[in-house]
Enzyme design. Structure first.
Site, PDB file in Angstrom:
ATOM      1  N   TYR A  10       9.803  -1.753  10.792  1.00  0.00           N
ATOM      2  CA  TYR A  10      11.264  -1.842  10.990  1.00  0.00           C
ATOM      3  C   TYR A  10      11.690  -1.366  12.388  1.00  0.00           C
ATOM      4  O   TYR A  10      12.194  -2.151  13.192  1.00  0.00           O
ATOM      5  CB  TYR A  10      11.957  -1.027   9.890  1.00  0.00           C
ATOM      6  CG  TYR A  10      13.446  -0.789  10.089  1.00  0.00           C
ATOM      7  CD1 TYR A  10      14.289  -1.809  10.527  1.00  0.00           C
ATOM      8  CD2 TYR A  10      14.008   0.454   9.813  1.00  0.00           C
ATOM      9  CE1 TYR A  10      15.657  -1.580  10.687  1.00  0.00           C
ATOM     10  CE2 TYR A  10      15.370   0.683   9.968  1.00  0.00           C
ATOM     11  CZ  TYR A  10      16.187  -0.331  10.414  1.00  0.00           C
ATOM     12  OH  TYR A  10      17.531  -0.117  10.581  1.00  0.00           O
ATOM     13  N   ILE A  11      11.468  -0.110  12.685  1.00  0.00           N
ATOM     14  CA  ILE A  11      11.986   0.417  13.951  1.00  0.00           C
ATOM     15  C   ILE A  11      11.149  -0.111  15.121  1.00  0.00           C
ATOM     16  O   ILE A  11      11.679  -0.529  16.155  1.00  0.00           O
ATOM     17  CB  ILE A  11      12.050   1.962  13.910  1.00  0.00           C
ATOM     18  CG1 ILE A  11      12.941   2.398  12.727  1.00  0.00           C
ATOM     19  CG2 ILE A  11      12.601   2.521  15.223  1.00  0.00           C
ATOM     20  CD1 ILE A  11      13.008   3.886  12.494  1.00  0.00           C
ATOM     21  N   TYR A 145       5.507  14.795   4.779  1.00  0.00           N
ATOM     22  CA  TYR A 145       5.899  13.838   5.824  1.00  0.00           C
ATOM     23  C   TYR A 145       6.447  14.584   7.048  1.00  0.00           C
ATOM     24  O   TYR A 145       5.983  14.399   8.176  1.00  0.00           O
ATOM     25  CB  TYR A 145       6.947  12.846   5.280  1.00  0.00           C
ATOM     26  CG  TYR A 145       7.627  12.073   6.374  1.00  0.00           C
ATOM     27  CD1 TYR A 145       6.912  11.161   7.152  1.00  0.00           C
ATOM     28  CD2 TYR A 145       8.991  12.267   6.661  1.00  0.00           C
ATOM     29  CE1 TYR A 145       7.533  10.473   8.181  1.00  0.00           C
ATOM     30  CE2 TYR A 145       9.612  11.583   7.682  1.00  0.00           C
ATOM     31  CZ  TYR A 145       8.880  10.684   8.444  1.00  0.00           C
ATOM     32  OH  TYR A 145       9.491  10.016   9.472  1.00  0.00           O
TER      33      TYR A 145
END
Ligand code: UDP
Length: 332
Positions: A10-11, A145
């Site tokens: 996505y990014i 994360y």
């Protein structure tokens, strides 16, 4: 040539598109575990993009990618990014995010590439002790994360000190929206993020949107987040690249808008923009969600001369256009 790891995601893909539009040549290195070959093929229409399907956990693959290309700088997006999954499968996160990045950095050193823009996150701060969050806020991530991203930030400091490898770490708040021309957009399987999930619930056979908690201590009981538009976010990467090219020292910046919106506000804005009555059910809180996260972006404004320009409305509109296109791609 700029090496973009995770350029099929996505990014990363929005960054590749912006680089191509600026006239850069790009090498995408991506294992396609969460990114899409369709995205790479779309990007190829807009400039010179080479693609290597490779995995950062394999040192030889990333090392030979750097050896056989003239790379002036790296923009590193490749990572697993689902908070929930990171708590149930930390092994996957430490191996891919931390060991993968170490391989990348070591391959960079071996090939004398000394500049990297790194995709970091507001998750490194953990539960906020004050709002808005500036870069000096204590860093105590509450999930694996966030911990992997903080470890990498620390490694980058040590690699600068010892090997003169310069980095800019961009700490994203909530990234939203899609390309203004709907060429690419957010494509996660499964999707966990708020805006695409609300928008997906507008389609005929779609699931009811699940709102995770309405009993937080916020203005309307739902969580408040700082939604930063993807184009604005990517613009900061181009400025960071320029900053490093001009001899800038290792640095780190929050990327957000200094403002927040609640889940209910986002949901209502989605109903207004789509003109649809979106089915919703309120569920219990999702584990690990702080009530409020808002960035103090003044450092990026003053040092990088960056400022976000697009509104939440633009993010939702572009995301909606993209969701309609994606629905056609995935539903055949
Ligand atoms: N959220 C929600 N339903 C969803 C997805 C997200 O209510 O299907 C809420 C989530 O609990 C959080 C906010 O929306 O309060 C933003 O979540 P997202 O996953 O988009 O980003 P995060 O803040 O976790 O990075």
């Amino acid at each position: 040539m700029i090496l973009v790891t995770g350029g099929a995601g996505y990014i990363g893909s929005h960054c590749v598109l912006a680089l191509l539009e600026k006239g850069f040549k790009v090498l995408i290195f991506d294992n396609l575990s969460t990114g899409h070959i369709e995205t790479v093929n779309e990007l190829k229409k807009y400039g010179q993009v080479d693609f290597i399907k490779g995995d950062l956990t394999n040192f030889d693959e990333i090392n030979s990618a750097l050896k056989s290309n003239q790379i002036e700088a790296v923009i590193h997006f490749a990572a697993f990014s689902q908070v929930g999954e990171s708590t149930t499968n930390p092994q996957k996160y430490y191996l891919n995010n931390v060991c993968g990045t170490l391989n990348l950095l070591n391959a960079m050193l071996e090939n004398s590439v000394k500049r990297i823009v790194f995709s970091s996150t507001a998750s490194i701060y953990g539960e906020p002790s004050y709002i808005p969050i500036d870069e000096a806020h204590p860093k105590s991530p509450i999930n694996p994360y966030g911990k992997t991203k903080l470890m990498i930030e620390n490694i980058l400091d040590d690699y600068d000190q010892a090997y003169d490898l310069k980095s800019v770490r961009l700490r994203y708040f909530n990234v939203a929206g899609a390309d203004l021309k709907t060429r690419i957009g957010e494509w996660h399987e499964p999707e966990t993020h708020l805006i695409p999930n609300v928008l997906k619930s507008t389609f005929g056979n779609a699931k009811t949107f699940q709102m995770f908690g309405d009993d937080y201590e916020t203005k309307d009981g739902t969580c408040v987040r700082d939604y930063i538009n993807i184009e604005d976010l990517i613009n900061a990467h181009l400025l960071a690249l320029e900053y490093l090219k001009n001899g800038g020292e290792t640095n780190y910046f929050n990327l957000g808008t200094n403002d927040g919106n609640s889940v209910k506000e986002v949901f209502n804005a989605c109903q207004k923009i789509t003109g649809k009555n979106i089915p919703v059910e309120v569920k219990s809180r999702r584990a690990g969600d702080p009530a409020k996260l808002i960035a103090d972006n003044s450092k990026a404004k003053s040092v990088l001369n960056w400022s976000p320009k697009n509104t939440l409305e633009t993010s939702i509109k572009t995301a909606y256009e993209w969701e309609k296109k994606l629905n056609k791609i995935t539903e055949g």
